[in-house]
Design an enzyme around this catalytic site. Sequence first.
Site, PDB file in Angstrom:
ATOM      1  N   GLY A   1     -10.750  18.841   1.723  1.00  0.00           N
ATOM      2  CA  GLY A   1      -9.639  17.903   1.726  1.00  0.00           C
ATOM      3  C   GLY A   1      -9.860  16.799   0.708  1.00  0.00           C
ATOM      4  O   GLY A   1     -10.973  16.575   0.238  1.00  0.00           O
ATOM      5  N   ARG A   2      -8.781  16.126   0.343  1.00  0.00           N
ATOM      6  CA  ARG A   2      -8.885  15.010  -0.591  1.00  0.00           C
ATOM      7  C   ARG A   2      -7.713  14.060  -0.398  1.00  0.00           C
ATOM      8  O   ARG A   2      -6.671  14.431   0.127  1.00  0.00           O
ATOM      9  CB  ARG A   2      -8.933  15.494  -2.031  1.00  0.00           C
ATOM     10  CG  ARG A   2      -7.679  16.219  -2.508  1.00  0.00           C
ATOM     11  CD  ARG A   2      -7.732  16.440  -4.026  1.00  0.00           C
ATOM     12  NE  ARG A   2      -8.846  17.266  -4.427  1.00  0.00           N
ATOM     13  CZ  ARG A   2      -9.242  17.399  -5.698  1.00  0.00           C
ATOM     14  NH1 ARG A   2      -8.602  16.726  -6.650  1.00  0.00           N
ATOM     15  NH2 ARG A   2     -10.243  18.174  -6.004  1.00  0.00           N
TER      16      ARG A   2
ATOM     17  N   GLY B   1     -10.826   9.385  -1.648  1.00  0.00           N
ATOM     18  CA  GLY B   1     -12.016  10.195  -1.831  1.00  0.00           C
ATOM     19  C   GLY B   1     -11.810  11.642  -1.454  1.00  0.00           C
ATOM     20  O   GLY B   1     -10.675  12.107  -1.276  1.00  0.00           O
TER      21      GLY B   1
ATOM     22  N   LYS C   1     -16.829  12.685   4.441  1.00  0.00           N
ATOM     23  CA  LYS C   1     -15.884  12.007   3.562  1.00  0.00           C
ATOM     24  C   LYS C   1     -16.658  11.165   2.551  1.00  0.00           C
ATOM     25  O   LYS C   1     -17.467  10.318   2.915  1.00  0.00           O
ATOM     26  CB  LYS C   1     -14.945  11.116   4.375  1.00  0.00           C
ATOM     27  CG  LYS C   1     -13.911  10.375   3.531  1.00  0.00           C
ATOM     28  CD  LYS C   1     -13.025   9.512   4.417  1.00  0.00           C
ATOM     29  CE  LYS C   1     -11.997   8.736   3.601  1.00  0.00           C
ATOM     30  NZ  LYS C   1     -11.167   7.872   4.464  1.00  0.00           N
TER      31      LYS C   1
ATOM     32  N   ASP D   1      -1.603   4.397   8.691  1.00  0.00           N
ATOM     33  CA  ASP D   1      -1.398   5.518   7.766  1.00  0.00           C
ATOM     34  C   ASP D   1      -1.255   6.833   8.540  1.00  0.00           C
ATOM     35  O   ASP D   1      -1.902   7.837   8.216  1.00  0.00           O
ATOM     36  CB  ASP D   1      -2.549   5.607   6.771  1.00  0.00           C
ATOM     37  CG  ASP D   1      -2.196   6.441   5.541  1.00  0.00           C
ATOM     38  OD1 ASP D   1      -0.990   6.616   5.271  1.00  0.00           O
ATOM     39  OD2 ASP D   1      -3.116   6.921   4.864  1.00  0.00           O
TER      40      ASP D   1
END
Length: 675
Positions: free
Chosen positions: A395-396, A400, A416, A508
């Site tokens: 994932g990104r 990061g 992460k 978020d």
Amino acid sequence: MRQGSSLSVEDPNDIMLSPNGIFSAGFYAVGENAYALAVWFSQADVQNATAVWMANREQPVNGRGSKLSLLQNGNLALSDADESHVWSTNTVSLSSSLRLSLHNTGNLVLSETKGGGVVLWQSFDFPTDTLLPQQVFTRHAKLVSSRSDSNSSSGFYSFFFDNDNILRLLYDGPEVSGLYWPDPWLLTWNAKRSTYNNTRLAVMDTLGNFSSSDDFTFTTSDYGAVMQRRFTLDHDGNLRVYSRRRGGDKWSITWQAKARPCNIHGICGPNSFCSYNQNSSVKCSCLPGYKWKDDRDWSYGCQPEFSTSCTGNHSRFLRISNVELYGYDYGIMQNYTLRQCLELCLQLCNCGGVQYTYVYDTGTYTCYPKLQLRNAKFSYSEVKQATRGFREEIGRGAGGFVYKGVLLDQRVAAVKRLKDANQGEEEFLAEVSSIGRLNHMNLIEMWGYCAEGKHRLLVYEYMEHGSLAQNIESNALDWSKRFDIALGTARGLAYLHEECLEWILHCDVKPQNILLDSNYHPKVADFGLSKLRNRNDTSTYSSFSRIRGTRGYMAPEWVFNLPITSKVDVYSYGIVVLEMITGKSVAKDVVISDDKGVEKRNLNLVAWLKEKQKMGSGWVNEILDPTVEGVYEEGKMEALGKVALQCVEEEKDKRPTMSQVVEILQKSSHQNDNQ
């Protein structure tokens, strides 16, 4: 020992001697009627002889009928009383001139006596817990401590070259693991080590000098004397060099890695503390109110003698001076009074105690509420090794990248890694501070973090089914799963807003930040933009230095500079649910056509859904993603769509709280289940 011959466990004279008489090899007693093939320092009293190598430390053989045989095919094999195979060198040779011999160095060697004396196998290549002088330690070798003084099986400590070419000590216990030497908070050069090599070799000479390819060197306190020496990883996790003049003398410690053994991870186990006796040996004691789980084995630690339920103000604290508890901080609370620190712990069901420390640099006290009373950190090299050099990206985001890794205790983790330690420092601290305080089945669990030099990494539990965004895109979720994911996500957010000690605004919420485990249970993740709100704060909103969130999921309050409350997360949640049930993206307009199929106008997702809702009965059937196969319960889907539209109201006061969303969805689920 030649081909076709054997050593018997029953014959005390079946022992091999080195030419100088210093070492012996054969069957060595490791327990009652339990023997291992071993090499040891020769001594008249064999029962107290010091073993330096074992072949079958994990599987001792019987004191009757067991034997070591050098077979005609070149294999050296150890068999138990029932003739079952226990251990072998797995060698093959066509030569008829093989010999097993014990060298003056203590090396047990299987070789061909003709044709240059080719070595087929040697014990120096497979050390157990000890290195001898001139024994080369390589990248393929590892020292593993014994379990205890009386138990020679593998213990919890190991010594090895890591992937950065650095010699390390690792504690790998029953529950946690952690590197502890060199000190994990030190950068490589501060620990006087070098990663710029590819040999990974270390050796101690006969005079007491140790040198390694990572620039680690030392000399023993008796350097230069002619002594018997051994470099051993002891069962307490410390590396030591022992010396003596002859077989009858006692061993003396002439060097050790950790001058303060109480700093070794796991030496006393959880809920206990370590202290020193007058002779500098370690003593482990249970914390007040705790008792030993196993009084014969300190490593299992202590268990409480009191109820561990959340008893609030019925709990009391006992002050213990000159004690430091490492790691597992609920948070780092600066400039707290002792009373504030204790009150904070009392409000946490999983707080075991506090560390209250004076910080000389600031002249203030810092409070460290402890979720566990033990020690363990992640170092950068440990995380790098777990992710195989950050090889598998899963994932990104803007802040990061996320990588899959396997920790030394075999837990699968998601790591992460922030792109820029300086630009991302605020997000890093927010995430560590926020998620370290959380304990809910629908919130991601953080196992640790790394803040070493320029590196900023967070280590989480790994979620097998990835993000909600990936699953929506791949159509992997049926309607039942989608409803359950919406309910679980609502529960997690309700906990953040209303149940945890310091209320948290996530800021978020989006499909990329909702992860699914092996059973598709959702867990809210990525708290890099979160904001803490004190439980006793009576203001309606917290101050924000900047807009937070992702375009399309952000509530109008952000745009119009209105007070920011938990309702911003409610709005984002509503958008996520609408995307789940329609299969449409909030980032794209929805085309509206007339009855003849002629395109009339474009609307955003929310406006389109509100027009559909005006249709009245059956409107939900018009909005559900047609690509999702399977049946659905219309009542549950209608309740989900209705509450989602309430969540995305322009005026925040018209939106429900997350706990009200949970109540609505649970009620709908029960009603449909009872029909």
